[in-house]
Design a protein around this motif. Sequence first.
Motif, PDB file in Angstrom:
ATOM      1  N   ASP A 298      41.482  28.627  43.941  1.00  0.00           N
ATOM      2  CA  ASP A 298      41.442  28.100  42.576  1.00  0.00           C
ATOM      3  C   ASP A 298      42.822  28.168  41.931  1.00  0.00           C
ATOM      4  OD1 ASP A 298      38.707  27.713  42.859  1.00  0.00           O
ATOM      5  OD2 ASP A 298      38.219  29.682  42.022  1.00  0.00           O
ATOM      6  N   ARG A 299      43.051  27.301  40.943  1.00  0.00           N
ATOM      7  CA  ARG A 299      44.354  27.240  40.276  1.00  0.00           C
ATOM      8  C   ARG A 299      44.608  28.450  39.380  1.00  0.00           C
ATOM      9  NH1 ARG A 299      47.706  23.991  43.014  1.00  0.00           N
ATOM     10  NH2 ARG A 299      46.859  21.894  43.282  1.00  0.00           N
ATOM     11  N   PHE A 300      43.563  29.140  38.976  1.00  0.00           N
ATOM     12  CA  PHE A 300      43.718  30.352  38.176  1.00  0.00           C
ATOM     13  C   PHE A 300      42.451  31.176  38.318  1.00  0.00           C
ATOM     14  CE2 PHE A 300      41.773  27.228  35.387  1.00  0.00           C
ATOM     15  CZ  PHE A 300      40.732  27.943  34.797  1.00  0.00           C
ATOM     16  N   LEU A 301      42.528  32.428  37.906  1.00  0.00           N
ATOM     17  CA  LEU A 301      41.369  33.309  37.857  1.00  0.00           C
ATOM     18  C   LEU A 301      41.301  33.953  36.484  1.00  0.00           C
ATOM     19  CD1 LEU A 301      41.283  35.275  41.249  1.00  0.00           C
ATOM     20  CD2 LEU A 301      39.646  33.572  40.441  1.00  0.00           C
ATOM     21  N   ALA A 302      40.096  34.251  36.044  1.00  0.00           N
ATOM     22  CA  ALA A 302      39.898  34.945  34.772  1.00  0.00           C
ATOM     23  C   ALA A 302      39.455  36.374  35.040  1.00  0.00           C
ATOM     24  CB  ALA A 302      38.852  34.224  33.929  1.00  0.00           C
ATOM     25  N   VAL A 303      39.978  37.300  34.259  1.00  0.00           N
ATOM     26  CA  VAL A 303      39.516  38.687  34.312  1.00  0.00           C
ATOM     27  C   VAL A 303      38.172  38.754  33.597  1.00  0.00           C
ATOM     28  CG1 VAL A 303      39.981  41.056  33.587  1.00  0.00           C
ATOM     29  CG2 VAL A 303      41.853  39.600  34.414  1.00  0.00           C
ATOM     30  N   LYS A 304      37.174  39.308  34.267  1.00  0.00           N
ATOM     31  CA  LYS A 304      35.831  39.401  33.698  1.00  0.00           C
ATOM     32  C   LYS A 304      35.661  40.718  32.944  1.00  0.00           C
ATOM     33  CE  LYS A 304      34.667  35.556  35.791  1.00  0.00           C
ATOM     34  NZ  LYS A 304      34.481  34.296  35.032  1.00  0.00           N
ATOM     35  N   GLY A 305      34.715  40.711  32.014  1.00  0.00           N
ATOM     36  CA  GLY A 305      34.378  41.942  31.316  1.00  0.00           C
ATOM     37  C   GLY A 305      35.311  42.305  30.186  1.00  0.00           C
ATOM     38  N   VAL A 306      36.097  41.335  29.700  1.00  0.00           N
ATOM     39  CA  VAL A 306      36.971  41.578  28.556  1.00  0.00           C
ATOM     40  C   VAL A 306      36.619  40.569  27.467  1.00  0.00           C
ATOM     41  CG1 VAL A 306      38.849  42.592  29.887  1.00  0.00           C
ATOM     42  CG2 VAL A 306      38.769  40.117  29.586  1.00  0.00           C
ATOM     43  N   ARG A 307      36.871  40.950  26.213  1.00  0.00           N
ATOM     44  CA  ARG A 307      36.444  40.100  25.105  1.00  0.00           C
ATOM     45  C   ARG A 307      37.333  38.882  24.943  1.00  0.00           C
ATOM     46  NH1 ARG A 307      37.140  39.269  19.661  1.00  0.00           N
ATOM     47  NH2 ARG A 307      38.964  40.634  19.592  1.00  0.00           N
ATOM     48  N   LEU A 308      38.631  39.067  25.118  1.00  0.00           N
ATOM     49  CA  LEU A 308      39.590  37.983  24.931  1.00  0.00           C
ATOM     50  C   LEU A 308      40.085  37.485  26.290  1.00  0.00           C
ATOM     51  CD1 LEU A 308      41.580  39.493  21.937  1.00  0.00           C
ATOM     52  CD2 LEU A 308      39.931  37.613  21.856  1.00  0.00           C
ATOM     53  N   PRO A 309      40.550  36.240  26.358  1.00  0.00           N
ATOM     54  CA  PRO A 309      40.935  35.670  27.657  1.00  0.00           C
ATOM     55  C   PRO A 309      42.146  36.364  28.278  1.00  0.00           C
ATOM     56  CG  PRO A 309      40.586  33.938  26.017  1.00  0.00           C
ATOM     57  CD  PRO A 309      40.607  35.239  25.273  1.00  0.00           C
ATOM     58  N   VAL A 310      41.998  36.734  29.528  1.00  0.00           N
ATOM     59  CA  VAL A 310      43.112  37.203  30.354  1.00  0.00           C
ATOM     60  C   VAL A 310      43.029  36.414  31.654  1.00  0.00           C
ATOM     61  CG1 VAL A 310      44.193  39.141  31.549  1.00  0.00           C
ATOM     62  CG2 VAL A 310      43.072  39.505  29.331  1.00  0.00           C
ATOM     63  N   LEU A 311      43.993  35.516  31.869  1.00  0.00           N
ATOM     64  CA  LEU A 311      43.989  34.650  33.042  1.00  0.00           C
ATOM     65  C   LEU A 311      45.136  35.023  33.974  1.00  0.00           C
ATOM     66  CD1 LEU A 311      43.237  31.073  31.602  1.00  0.00           C
ATOM     67  CD2 LEU A 311      41.648  32.914  32.201  1.00  0.00           C
ATOM     68  N   LEU A 312      44.921  34.747  35.258  1.00  0.00           N
ATOM     69  CA  LEU A 312      45.916  35.005  36.293  1.00  0.00           C
ATOM     70  C   LEU A 312      46.257  33.677  36.955  1.00  0.00           C
ATOM     71  CD1 LEU A 312      44.050  38.007  37.997  1.00  0.00           C
ATOM     72  CD2 LEU A 312      45.344  38.000  35.850  1.00  0.00           C
ATOM     73  N   ALA A 313      47.544  33.410  37.131  1.00  0.00           N
ATOM     74  CA  ALA A 313      47.970  32.139  37.717  1.00  0.00           C
ATOM     75  C   ALA A 313      49.271  32.360  38.473  1.00  0.00           C
ATOM     76  CB  ALA A 313      48.145  31.078  36.630  1.00  0.00           C
ATOM     77  N   GLY A 314      49.724  31.310  39.164  1.00  0.00           N
ATOM     78  CA  GLY A 314      50.961  31.394  39.931  1.00  0.00           C
ATOM     79  C   GLY A 314      50.834  30.635  41.233  1.00  0.00           C
ATOM     80  N   ASP A 315      51.858  30.741  42.079  1.00  0.00           N
ATOM     81  CA  ASP A 315      51.822  29.970  43.322  1.00  0.00           C
ATOM     82  C   ASP A 315      50.862  30.555  44.347  1.00  0.00           C
ATOM     83  OD1 ASP A 315      53.220  32.162  44.232  1.00  0.00           O
ATOM     84  OD2 ASP A 315      54.951  31.044  44.968  1.00  0.00           O
ATOM     85  N   ALA A 316      50.228  31.692  44.033  1.00  0.00           N
ATOM     86  CA  ALA A 316      49.181  32.233  44.904  1.00  0.00           C
ATOM     87  C   ALA A 316      47.813  31.639  44.586  1.00  0.00           C
ATOM     88  CB  ALA A 316      49.116  33.751  44.774  1.00  0.00           C
ATOM     89  N   PHE A 317      47.765  30.738  43.604  1.00  0.00           N
ATOM     90  CA  PHE A 317      46.487  30.188  43.154  1.00  0.00           C
ATOM     91  C   PHE A 317      46.479  28.669  43.321  1.00  0.00           C
ATOM     92  CE2 PHE A 317      47.144  34.161  40.959  1.00  0.00           C
ATOM     93  CZ  PHE A 317      45.910  34.788  41.076  1.00  0.00           C
TER      94      PHE A 317
END
Length: 337
Positions: free
Chosen positions: A290-309
């Motif tokens: 996937d192009r990005f991942l979201a951290v689950k279990g948190v109230r506000l958005p925390v996304l992970l991205a980069g050339d590994a995605f």
Amino acid sequence: MSKDGVDVLVVGAGMTGLTAGLTLVEAGKSVRIVDKGRSVGGRLATRRIGRATLDHGAQFFTVRSSEFGDAVRMWEHDGVVSVWTHGFDAENLDGHPRYRTNGGMSRLAKHLAAAFVGAGGDLVVNQRVHSIIDTGRSVTATYDGTTRPPDEAQAVLLTAPTPQIVQMLEAGGMPVPDPVRLVTYHAVIALLLITEHDPAGRLGPAGALQQPLDPMFTFIAENRAKGISDHIGLTFHTEPALSAALFDCSDQEIIDRLTPELRRVLGGDTWNEIQVKKWRYAGPRNGHPDRFLAVKGVRLPVLLAGDAFGGARVEGAFLSGRRAAEQLLRQSTQTSG
């Protein structure tokens, strides 16, 4: 500007972070990009040694998608990038243009950073994020060894290599998505040589060899022939297994180990100066689809991205930044609605 700092804090000022930051700020969000380096770019990296200019990270990029192609055409129009070659084997040109950045790859990062700041974004360098903390009312970034106060945001996008992302999340007590722990990287050691002897005849019409018939190097480029340097300067990238074996050696130990092979490639020629640059996270071995991942279990958005995605290389990093920014904009619209 939100009441809790900025709307979005982006960690990492490489291609992914700069692309995402520019997309967000152009959509009207208040955005701060922070990076641990002294300047922007990540592996869009160029070094000056005397009169020579040498790319020592990413050497070129290609275009496979229409979306990235649109961006590249705009950069061409602005005079930032141009076609270097259509292949590195004179007997087998595949027709796909390989693009260089005029003046070195770091110029593209600086071009994007200037556009980001010009659109109202805030860019902070030389600051290493220690932790990402969910406070309930904001996501907070704290910093290593600095007097800089924590940054608060309503969303965070982490674009560093995944081992560094894991460290930031764990330091703040945040959950870490399991797939992120599975991503591994290969290392690359770059050797930068300044010489008075022109080796371009040994490197083909483009002045470079990709996957040369040599067990130690994956890429060799002469930067004057590439069109970015006023003086002869060579970049050698060592192959991943050798890079891993030598990574913890001193620069001089690496030079001593590779000098016979360098001289063989150069036909016995010597050099005036040689420098070493190590890339611990040169590229993902097994990225996430996937192009990005979201951290689950948190109230506000925390996304992970980069050339590994979603695909490595410069184009993959660009598209990851775009998709992550679009997701943050969608979530912002849903929240405000």
